[in-house]
Scaffold this motif. Structure first.
Motif, PDB file in Angstrom:
ATOM      1  N   LEU A 166       0.827  -1.208   0.000  1.00  0.00           N
ATOM      2  CA  LEU A 166       0.000   0.000   0.000  1.00  0.00           C
ATOM      3  C   LEU A 166       0.864   1.261   0.000  1.00  0.00           C
ATOM      4  O   LEU A 166       0.459   2.295  -0.537  1.00  0.00           O
ATOM      5  CB  LEU A 166      -0.949  -0.009   1.186  1.00  0.00           C
ATOM      6  N   GLN A 167       2.053   1.175   0.599  1.00  0.00           N
ATOM      7  CA  GLN A 167       2.957   2.323   0.579  1.00  0.00           C
ATOM      8  C   GLN A 167       3.322   2.693  -0.851  1.00  0.00           C
ATOM      9  O   GLN A 167       3.406   3.867  -1.204  1.00  0.00           O
ATOM     10  CB  GLN A 167       4.216   2.023   1.405  1.00  0.00           C
ATOM     11  N   ALA A 168       3.518   1.676  -1.703  1.00  0.00           N
ATOM     12  CA  ALA A 168       3.830   1.940  -3.106  1.00  0.00           C
ATOM     13  C   ALA A 168       2.665   2.658  -3.795  1.00  0.00           C
ATOM     14  O   ALA A 168       2.867   3.495  -4.679  1.00  0.00           O
ATOM     15  CB  ALA A 168       4.153   0.628  -3.826  1.00  0.00           C
ATOM     16  N   ARG A 169       1.439   2.373  -3.372  1.00  0.00           N
ATOM     17  CA  ARG A 169       0.246   2.990  -3.960  1.00  0.00           C
ATOM     18  C   ARG A 169       0.158   4.489  -3.650  1.00  0.00           C
ATOM     19  O   ARG A 169      -0.462   5.244  -4.391  1.00  0.00           O
ATOM     20  CB  ARG A 169      -0.986   2.240  -3.430  1.00  0.00           C
ATOM     21  N   LEU A 170       0.806   4.909  -2.566  1.00  0.00           N
ATOM     22  CA  LEU A 170       0.806   6.335  -2.211  1.00  0.00           C
ATOM     23  C   LEU A 170       1.350   7.200  -3.347  1.00  0.00           C
ATOM     24  O   LEU A 170       0.949   8.362  -3.492  1.00  0.00           O
ATOM     25  CB  LEU A 170       1.643   6.579  -0.948  1.00  0.00           C
ATOM     26  N   GLN A 171       2.258   6.645  -4.139  1.00  0.00           N
ATOM     27  CA  GLN A 171       2.870   7.414  -5.226  1.00  0.00           C
ATOM     28  C   GLN A 171       1.844   7.856  -6.267  1.00  0.00           C
ATOM     29  O   GLN A 171       2.045   8.830  -6.964  1.00  0.00           O
ATOM     30  CB  GLN A 171       3.972   6.578  -5.903  1.00  0.00           C
ATOM     31  N   GLN A 172       0.729   7.123  -6.382  1.00  0.00           N
ATOM     32  CA  GLN A 172      -0.284   7.426  -7.400  1.00  0.00           C
ATOM     33  C   GLN A 172      -1.353   8.409  -6.910  1.00  0.00           C
ATOM     34  O   GLN A 172      -2.089   8.957  -7.718  1.00  0.00           O
ATOM     35  CB  GLN A 172      -0.956   6.132  -7.851  1.00  0.00           C
ATOM     36  N   LEU A 173      -1.464   8.596  -5.604  1.00  0.00           N
ATOM     37  CA  LEU A 173      -2.479   9.503  -5.070  1.00  0.00           C
ATOM     38  C   LEU A 173      -1.959  10.932  -5.080  1.00  0.00           C
ATOM     39  O   LEU A 173      -0.754  11.175  -5.000  1.00  0.00           O
ATOM     40  CB  LEU A 173      -2.871   9.094  -3.654  1.00  0.00           C
ATOM     41  N   LYS A 174      -2.897  11.884  -5.146  1.00  0.00           N
ATOM     42  CA  LYS A 174      -2.536  13.291  -5.144  1.00  0.00           C
ATOM     43  C   LYS A 174      -3.313  14.018  -4.060  1.00  0.00           C
ATOM     44  O   LYS A 174      -4.446  13.654  -3.752  1.00  0.00           O
ATOM     45  CB  LYS A 174      -2.866  13.920  -6.503  1.00  0.00           C
ATOM     46  N   GLU A 175      -2.695  15.054  -3.538  1.00  0.00           N
ATOM     47  CA  GLU A 175      -3.416  15.910  -2.603  1.00  0.00           C
ATOM     48  C   GLU A 175      -4.602  16.519  -3.349  1.00  0.00           C
ATOM     49  O   GLU A 175      -4.488  16.895  -4.511  1.00  0.00           O
ATOM     50  CB  GLU A 175      -2.487  16.981  -2.041  1.00  0.00           C
ATOM     51  N   GLY A 176      -5.746  16.543  -2.696  1.00  0.00           N
ATOM     52  CA  GLY A 176      -6.960  17.041  -3.318  1.00  0.00           C
ATOM     53  C   GLY A 176      -7.866  15.932  -3.818  1.00  0.00           C
ATOM     54  O   GLY A 176      -9.047  16.159  -4.043  1.00  0.00           O
ATOM     55  N   ASP A 177      -7.309  14.702  -4.028  1.00  0.00           N
ATOM     56  CA  ASP A 177      -8.168  13.568  -4.402  1.00  0.00           C
ATOM     57  C   ASP A 177      -9.190  13.354  -3.292  1.00  0.00           C
ATOM     58  O   ASP A 177      -8.960  13.699  -2.137  1.00  0.00           O
ATOM     59  CB  ASP A 177      -7.343  12.288  -4.582  1.00  0.00           C
ATOM     60  N   LEU A 178     -10.325  12.794  -3.673  1.00  0.00           N
ATOM     61  CA  LEU A 178     -11.390  12.525  -2.711  1.00  0.00           C
ATOM     62  C   LEU A 178     -11.479  11.029  -2.437  1.00  0.00           C
ATOM     63  O   LEU A 178     -11.297  10.215  -3.352  1.00  0.00           O
ATOM     64  CB  LEU A 178     -12.732  13.028  -3.239  1.00  0.00           C
ATOM     65  N   VAL A 179     -11.751  10.694  -1.203  1.00  0.00           N
ATOM     66  CA  VAL A 179     -11.946   9.303  -0.807  1.00  0.00           C
ATOM     67  C   VAL A 179     -13.375   9.202  -0.272  1.00  0.00           C
ATOM     68  O   VAL A 179     -13.748   9.904   0.664  1.00  0.00           O
ATOM     69  CB  VAL A 179     -10.935   8.874   0.275  1.00  0.00           C
ATOM     70  N   ASP A 180     -14.185   8.350  -0.917  1.00  0.00           N
ATOM     71  CA  ASP A 180     -15.556   8.095  -0.467  1.00  0.00           C
ATOM     72  C   ASP A 180     -15.555   6.768   0.276  1.00  0.00           C
ATOM     73  O   ASP A 180     -15.026   5.788  -0.229  1.00  0.00           O
ATOM     74  CB  ASP A 180     -16.523   7.938  -1.650  1.00  0.00           C
ATOM     75  N   PHE A 181     -16.145   6.751   1.469  1.00  0.00           N
ATOM     76  CA  PHE A 181     -16.426   5.450   2.045  1.00  0.00           C
ATOM     77  C   PHE A 181     -17.875   5.412   2.453  1.00  0.00           C
ATOM     78  O   PHE A 181     -18.413   6.345   3.011  1.00  0.00           O
ATOM     79  CB  PHE A 181     -15.441   5.027   3.134  1.00  0.00           C
ATOM     80  N   THR A 182     -18.508   4.304   2.047  1.00  0.00           N
ATOM     81  CA  THR A 182     -19.941   4.129   2.221  1.00  0.00           C
ATOM     82  C   THR A 182     -20.178   3.002   3.210  1.00  0.00           C
ATOM     83  O   THR A 182     -19.724   1.882   3.002  1.00  0.00           O
ATOM     84  CB  THR A 182     -20.613   3.815   0.874  1.00  0.00           C
ATOM     85  N   ILE A 183     -20.890   3.324   4.274  1.00  0.00           N
ATOM     86  CA  ILE A 183     -21.222   2.339   5.301  1.00  0.00           C
ATOM     87  C   ILE A 183     -22.698   2.016   5.146  1.00  0.00           C
ATOM     88  O   ILE A 183     -23.548   2.903   5.193  1.00  0.00           O
ATOM     89  CB  ILE A 183     -20.942   2.886   6.713  1.00  0.00           C
ATOM     90  N   THR A 184     -22.989   0.745   4.931  1.00  0.00           N
ATOM     91  CA  THR A 184     -24.364   0.291   4.811  1.00  0.00           C
ATOM     92  C   THR A 184     -24.700  -0.527   6.043  1.00  0.00           C
ATOM     93  O   THR A 184     -23.967  -1.448   6.397  1.00  0.00           O
ATOM     94  CB  THR A 184     -24.546  -0.570   3.540  1.00  0.00           C
ATOM     95  N   GLN A 185     -25.776  -0.163   6.714  1.00  0.00           N
ATOM     96  CA  GLN A 185     -26.240  -0.869   7.909  1.00  0.00           C
ATOM     97  C   GLN A 185     -27.691  -1.240   7.685  1.00  0.00           C
ATOM     98  O   GLN A 185     -28.479  -0.421   7.240  1.00  0.00           O
ATOM     99  CB  GLN A 185     -26.140   0.018   9.144  1.00  0.00           C
ATOM    100  N   ALA A 186     -28.018  -2.497   7.988  1.00  0.00           N
ATOM    101  CA  ALA A 186     -29.398  -2.947   7.855  1.00  0.00           C
ATOM    102  C   ALA A 186     -29.723  -3.895   8.986  1.00  0.00           C
ATOM    103  O   ALA A 186     -28.871  -4.636   9.453  1.00  0.00           O
ATOM    104  CB  ALA A 186     -29.601  -3.644   6.516  1.00  0.00           C
ATOM    105  N   VAL A 187     -30.951  -3.849   9.450  1.00  0.00           N
ATOM    106  CA  VAL A 187     -31.404  -4.780  10.481  1.00  0.00           C
ATOM    107  C   VAL A 187     -32.809  -5.236  10.104  1.00  0.00           C
ATOM    108  O   VAL A 187     -33.631  -4.458   9.637  1.00  0.00           O
ATOM    109  CB  VAL A 187     -31.379  -4.146  11.895  1.00  0.00           C
ATOM    110  N   ALA A 188     -33.028  -6.531  10.279  1.00  0.00           N
ATOM    111  CA  ALA A 188     -34.357  -7.107  10.064  1.00  0.00           C
ATOM    112  C   ALA A 188     -34.735  -7.864  11.329  1.00  0.00           C
ATOM    113  O   ALA A 188     -33.876  -8.491  11.949  1.00  0.00           O
ATOM    114  CB  ALA A 188     -34.361  -8.047   8.863  1.00  0.00           C
TER     115      ALA A 188
END
Length: 193
Positions: A166-188
């Motif tokens: 994952l450290q190697a992947r840092l080279q491809q990211l840029k400041e200003g990029d957006l990271v979306d994380f979506t949490i889905t919760q459901a109960v029945a």
């Protein structure tokens, strides 16, 4: 029956860890990737029902208890009695995606949905909530493997990337990029006699 914290706490931890790890592990153009998911089925015996507060007390196999607040959408609440068996299915997942700078702003978006049993039927229903949190990559320190994220309310959080891949992947990211994380919760939930 697992207590409520046993279901929600790991997902909360997973969300922060997965936020960065998941975004670094996928190609920039990839769509959202599920980083973690948990499905838990809990069955308990109803030991008490408080009609005034609409609270149901459940006791699990190992004797632990859990109080559940049945909101106004829980139809046929009056049919729930001590001795009934209540089955709860909890589902949670976290999906992570990276978007280029300028494709949005840090924000929190929540959607909810629900269903309930028909009038006169056994008490049952389901509810779900999906929350997408968008954070901006504020700073990347590639030599120290640190990423600072800026959230929707301006809060900053710095995460250290320890995995060499994952450290190697840092080279491809840029400041200003957006990271979306979506949490889905459901109960029945359903009462079974």
């Amino acid at each position: 029956m697992k207590n409520r914290n046993s279901v929600f706490t790991p997902v909360a931890r997973l969300a922060m860890a997965g936020l960065l790890a998941g975004s670094l592990a996928m190609p920039l153009a990839a769509s959202a990737r599920i980083v973690g998911a948990a499905l838990t089925t809990a069955t308990g015996k109803v030991t008490a029902v408080d009609p005034a507060s609409r609270t149901i007390t459940l006791q699990g196999e190992n004797g632990n208890t859990l109080n559940i607040l049945a909101g106004p959408n829980v139809r046929n609440f009056q049919q729930i009695k001590p001795g009934d068996t209540l089955t709860l299915d909890y589902y949670e997942s976290v999906a992570v995606a990276v978007r280029p700078a300028g494709s949005g702003v840090p924000e929190v978006v929540t959607e909810t949905a629900g269903t309930r049993s028909p009038k006169g039927g056994m008490p049952a229903g389901a509810a779900g909530r999906q929350t997408t949190i968008t954070a901006e990559i504020w700073h990347i320190n590639k030599s120290a493997n640190l990423v600072t994220l800026k959230g929707p309310q301006g809060g900053m959080r710095t995460v250290q990337v320890r995995d060499p891949a994952l450290q190697a992947r840092l080279q491809q990211l840029k400041e200003g990029d957006l990271v979306d994380f979506t949490i889905t919760q459901a109960v029945a939930a359903a009462v079974r006699k």
